[in-house]
Write a protein that holds these residues in place. Structure first.
Motif, PDB file in Angstrom:
ATOM      1  N   LYS A  65       0.830  -1.207   0.000  1.00 29.28           N
ATOM      2  CA  LYS A  65       0.000   0.000   0.000  1.00 29.28           C
ATOM      3  C   LYS A  65       0.864   1.256   0.000  1.00 29.28           C
ATOM      4  N   LEU A  66       1.933   1.231   0.794  1.00 28.26           N
ATOM      5  CA  LEU A  66       2.799   2.394   0.888  1.00 28.26           C
ATOM      6  C   LEU A  66       3.434   2.715  -0.459  1.00 28.26           C
ATOM      7  N   TYR A  67       3.848   1.675  -1.202  1.00 23.61           N
ATOM      8  CA  TYR A  67       4.572   1.894  -2.442  1.00 23.61           C
ATOM      9  C   TYR A  67       3.686   1.928  -3.688  1.00 23.61           C
ATOM     10  N   THR A  68       2.381   1.800  -3.524  1.00 14.65           N
ATOM     11  CA  THR A  68       1.495   1.862  -4.687  1.00 14.65           C
ATOM     12  C   THR A  68       0.465   2.977  -4.570  1.00 14.65           C
ATOM     13  N   GLU A  69       0.147   3.395  -3.350  1.00 18.27           N
ATOM     14  CA  GLU A  69      -0.806   4.482  -3.159  1.00 18.27           C
ATOM     15  C   GLU A  69      -0.087   5.830  -3.222  1.00 18.27           C
ATOM     16  N   ASN A  70      -0.875   6.872  -3.454  1.00 15.61           N
ATOM     17  CA  ASN A  70      -0.352   8.221  -3.282  1.00 15.61           C
ATOM     18  C   ASN A  70       0.100   8.358  -1.834  1.00 15.61           C
ATOM     19  N   PRO A  71       1.381   8.675  -1.591  1.00 18.96           N
ATOM     20  CA  PRO A  71       1.851   8.723  -0.206  1.00 18.96           C
ATOM     21  C   PRO A  71       1.106   9.745   0.645  1.00 18.96           C
ATOM     22  N   ASN A  72       0.664  10.857   0.015  1.00 17.29           N
ATOM     23  CA  ASN A  72      -0.121  11.825   0.781  1.00 17.29           C
ATOM     24  C   ASN A  72      -1.386  11.162   1.335  1.00 17.29           C
ATOM     25  N   TYR A  73      -2.031  10.337   0.504  1.00 15.81           N
ATOM     26  CA  TYR A  73      -3.246   9.651   0.940  1.00 15.81           C
ATOM     27  C   TYR A  73      -2.913   8.600   1.992  1.00 15.81           C
ATOM     28  N   PHE A  74      -1.837   7.837   1.771  1.00 15.04           N
ATOM     29  CA  PHE A  74      -1.465   6.771   2.707  1.00 15.04           C
ATOM     30  C   PHE A  74      -1.256   7.337   4.110  1.00 15.04           C
ATOM     31  N   PHE A  75      -0.480   8.406   4.212  1.00 16.51           N
ATOM     32  CA  PHE A  75      -0.173   8.964   5.526  1.00 16.51           C
ATOM     33  C   PHE A  75      -1.353   9.722   6.121  1.00 16.51           C
ATOM     34  N   SER A  76      -2.010  10.575   5.312  1.00 13.93           N
ATOM     35  CA  SER A  76      -3.097  11.396   5.858  1.00 13.93           C
ATOM     36  C   SER A  76      -4.281  10.544   6.273  1.00 13.93           C
ATOM     37  N   ASN A  77      -4.542   9.466   5.538  1.00 15.63           N
ATOM     38  CA  ASN A  77      -5.654   8.584   5.873  1.00 15.63           C
ATOM     39  C   ASN A  77      -5.446   7.955   7.250  1.00 15.63           C
ATOM     40  N   ARG A  78      -4.228   7.527   7.530  1.00 17.36           N
ATOM     41  CA  ARG A  78      -3.940   6.916   8.835  1.00 17.36           C
ATOM     42  C   ARG A  78      -3.835   7.970   9.946  1.00 17.36           C
ATOM     43  N   GLN A  79      -3.339   9.128   9.589  1.00 16.31           N
ATOM     44  CA  GLN A  79      -3.269  10.194  10.586  1.00 16.31           C
ATOM     45  C   GLN A  79      -4.666  10.616  11.036  1.00 16.31           C
ATOM     46  N   LYS A  80      -5.595  10.730  10.085  1.00  9.19           N
ATOM     47  CA  LYS A  80      -6.972  11.091  10.436  1.00  9.19           C
ATOM     48  C   LYS A  80      -7.626  10.012  11.297  1.00  9.19           C
ATOM     49  N   ARG A  81      -7.271   8.759  11.015  1.00  5.75           N
ATOM     50  CA  ARG A  81      -7.910   7.644  11.722  1.00  5.75           C
ATOM     51  C   ARG A  81      -7.302   7.406  13.103  1.00  5.75           C
ATOM     52  N   TYR A  82      -5.967   7.529  13.200  1.00  6.68           N
ATOM     53  CA  TYR A  82      -5.294   7.131  14.435  1.00  6.68           C
ATOM     54  C   TYR A  82      -4.645   8.294  15.197  1.00  6.68           C
ATOM     55  N   GLY A  83      -4.403   9.428  14.525  1.00  9.18           N
ATOM     56  CA  GLY A  83      -3.721  10.531  15.183  1.00  9.18           C
ATOM     57  C   GLY A  83      -2.319  10.737  14.639  1.00  9.18           C
ATOM     58  N   GLU A  84      -1.523  11.570  15.313  1.00  8.53           N
ATOM     59  CA  GLU A  84      -0.199  11.940  14.817  1.00  8.53           C
ATOM     60  C   GLU A  84       0.871  10.895  15.101  1.00  8.53           C
ATOM     61  N   ILE A  85       0.504   9.824  15.812  1.00 15.17           N
ATOM     62  CA  ILE A  85       1.425   8.709  16.024  1.00 15.17           C
ATOM     63  C   ILE A  85       0.644   7.410  15.842  1.00 15.17           C
ATOM     64  N   PHE A  86       1.141   6.524  14.980  1.00 15.68           N
ATOM     65  CA  PHE A  86       0.441   5.260  14.731  1.00 15.68           C
ATOM     66  C   PHE A  86       1.443   4.189  14.331  1.00 15.68           C
ATOM     67  N   LYS A  87       1.027   2.946  14.494  1.00 13.56           N
ATOM     68  CA  LYS A  87       1.911   1.822  14.172  1.00 13.56           C
ATOM     69  C   LYS A  87       1.513   1.210  12.841  1.00 13.56           C
ATOM     70  N   THR A  88       2.487   0.532  12.206  1.00 13.58           N
ATOM     71  CA  THR A  88       2.249  -0.200  10.971  1.00 13.58           C
ATOM     72  C   THR A  88       3.393  -1.198  10.805  1.00 13.58           C
ATOM     73  N   ASN A  89       3.442  -1.853   9.664  1.00 12.64           N
ATOM     74  CA  ASN A  89       4.508  -2.811   9.371  1.00 12.64           C
ATOM     75  C   ASN A  89       4.973  -2.564   7.946  1.00 12.64           C
ATOM     76  N   ILE A  90       6.248  -2.216   7.790  1.00  9.23           N
ATOM     77  CA  ILE A  90       6.820  -1.891   6.483  1.00  9.23           C
ATOM     78  C   ILE A  90       8.046  -2.754   6.255  1.00  9.23           C
ATOM     79  N   LEU A  91       8.102  -3.429   5.113  1.00 10.49           N
ATOM     80  CA  LEU A  91       9.257  -4.248   4.726  1.00 10.49           C
ATOM     81  C   LEU A  91       9.640  -5.249   5.816  1.00 10.49           C
ATOM     82  N   GLY A  92       8.625  -5.853   6.446  1.00 14.63           N
ATOM     83  CA  GLY A  92       8.876  -6.868   7.457  1.00 14.63           C
ATOM     84  C   GLY A  92       9.261  -6.326   8.816  1.00 14.63           C
TER      85      GLY A  92
END
Length: 480
Positions: A65-92
């Motif tokens: 998702k990170l490497y195929t979506e518009n990065p502005n959308y990827f980050f802002s979508n999660r920021q709106k949902r979780y706040g200014e700090i959130f967890k995820t999993n990137i490259l294992g």
């Protein structure tokens, strides 16, 4: 003697005899790998106050998702949902992403000792574990002094003429042709990177280094799947060959006592570094100076093409430089008298935000804004989110170099990172962009062919299809 019915399946133990051994082994290994990945995915501590967010799929996480979506959308979508700090999993890797200037300053500057610089292991192995990016303490301090010796303004002043010659040789090949801007800028940035790494002493291995590096780059920007025929496996092989090639160059220069220029000459002159340490840092510098600079140049041409009045204003500034030049070529002082062109570069770095984030790793369990970041987790300050925040940059989607007529608020503009690990080659990158824009705007014009909008990711965001443009000779002559 009991006979087996042809209509009933044989016992499992005998059925195995009819399965090719390699197929059975593959099934078994795949099953074990799946179990391992699920356990790896589930290993993050449940009993600690982790930030909110989704870890995505096992191992893959949210990498695709990170490497195929518009990065502005990827980050802002999660920021709106979780706040200014959130967890995820990137490259294992389990990660915590942060998106406020204050948090970025904490991680990169004020509490930097708690967050060591790091990359995902797959990428670290390809660059080299002894590169400056991955270290803190005495080793980092020693390397930083040596690297800065090569990239401070005092050192790169002498590169103006060499970089200009690359531009003057390259631009005529574009005239009346349709070029892939990204690929041409990669070629240009690589040539400049080779000068910065090796100086003007070009060894016989240079062509081989370029081919191996291109293979390495493809694997670096791919999923880290270490299987036969994958780009990542090919990159691992290329990295080994590249190391052998660099060792030959290092040995030859040491034996001849002629260290040459560039970073290699400085590292050899230090006389305290091993061959592997030198090789890792040479490769690291080429990485840092290549892809990102090429992407910035591509976006600069896109934004100037979209803003004709701005392009003409930049051209007028460059005509003024041309009229006041004493010699035949640009000088360092000439490049210091380009305020508008420099602001165009600043705004490109903000608007495009080629480096969406940087990697750090918690060296211990860290309490951070009410949450716990477990030891070993990656922490990613989101430069892109900060650069596109309307509170700091009004109308963030508008390309407006005039916003840099006044300095931005502290910790809101970090295209080259921040703190002790900020990019040492930032001045060289700006210099090569200024030199190219000087000659390009004076002598040529370019028009985007095909679709004018769209972004592709690989992994850096660049205009769609690498921005194909038709280059023509500028009709207006330059004053002499």
């Amino acid at each position: 003697m009991k006979l087996l019915s042809l209509s009933s399946p044989p016992p499992f133990s005998q059925a195995l005899l009819h399965v090719p051994l390699f197929l059975f082994s593959s099934i078994l290994l795949s099953s074990l790998l799946l179990v391992f990945l699920i356990l790896l995915w589930r290993r993050h501590p449940k009993d600690k106050r982790l930030p909110p967010g989704s870890m995505g799929w096992p191992y893959i996480g949210e990498t695709l998702k990170l490497y195929t979506e518009n990065p502005n959308y990827f980050f802002s979508n999660r920021q709106k949902r979780y706040g200014e700090i959130f967890k995820t999993n990137i490259l294992g890797c389990p990660c915590v992403m942060i998106s406020s200037p204050e948090a970025a300053k904490t991680v990169l500057v004020s509490q930097a000792h708690l967050f060591k610089p790091t990359y995902p292991p797959s990428k670290e192995n390809l660059i080299g574990p002894e590169a400056i990016f991955f270290h803190q303490g005495a080793y980092h301090s020693k390397l930083k002094k040596l690297v800065q010796t090569s990239f401070l303004p005092l050192a790169i002043k002498g590169s103006v003429s060499e970089i200009e010659q690359i531009v003057l040789k390259m631009l005529p090949t574009w005239k009346n042709n349709t070029i892939n801007t990204l690929q041409e800028m990669k070629r240009y940035a690589f040539d400049v990177a080779m000068i910065s790494a090796f100086g003007d002493k070009m060894d016989i291995e240079m062509d081989g280094i370029k081919k191996l590096y291109l293979c390495l780059e493809k694997g670096y920007n791919s999923m880290p799947l270490n299987f036969p025929l994958t780009p990542y496996r090919k990159a691992i092989k290329a990295r080994k060959l590249l190391n052998e090639t660099l060792r030959r160059i290092i040995e030859r220069r040491r034996d001849s006592k002629n260290y040459g220029g560039g970073l290699l000459g400085v590292l050899l002159g230090g006389k305290e570094l091993s061959d592997s340490q030198i090789a890792d840092n040479i490769i690291g510098v080429i990485f840092a100076a290549h892809d990102t600079t090429a992407s910035v140049l591509t976006w600069t041409l896109k934004y100037l093409s979209d803003n004709v009045n701005l392009l003409e204003a930049v051209t007028k500034e460059q005509e003024g430089i041309k009229m006041k030049m004493v010699g035949a070529g640009l000088t360092w002082d000439d490049t210091r008298r380009m305020p508008l062109t420099s602001r165009v570069i600043q705004e490109t770095l903000r608007r495009a935000s080629i480096l969406s984030f940087t990697f750090r790793e918690a060296v211990e369990d860290v309490e951070f804004e009410g949450y716990i970041i477990p030891k070993g987790w990656k922490v990613l300050p989101l430069f892109r989110t900060i650069h596109h925040c309307a509170d700091f940059f009004p109308q963030p989607d508008k390309f407006d170099p005039s916003r840099f007529e006044v300095p931005p608020r502290p910790n809101t503009y970090m295209p080259f990172g921040n703190g002790t690990h900020s990019c040492p080659g930032s001045e060289l990158a700006k210099l090569e962009i200024l030199i190219l824009l000087h000659h390009l705007t004076l002598s040529y014009r370019w028009q985007v062919t095909g679709e004018n909008d769209g972004i592709q990711y690989g992994p850096f965001p660049v205009p769609k299809r690498g921005l194909p443009v038709k280059v023509t000779k500028r009709s207006k002559t330059v004053p002499t």
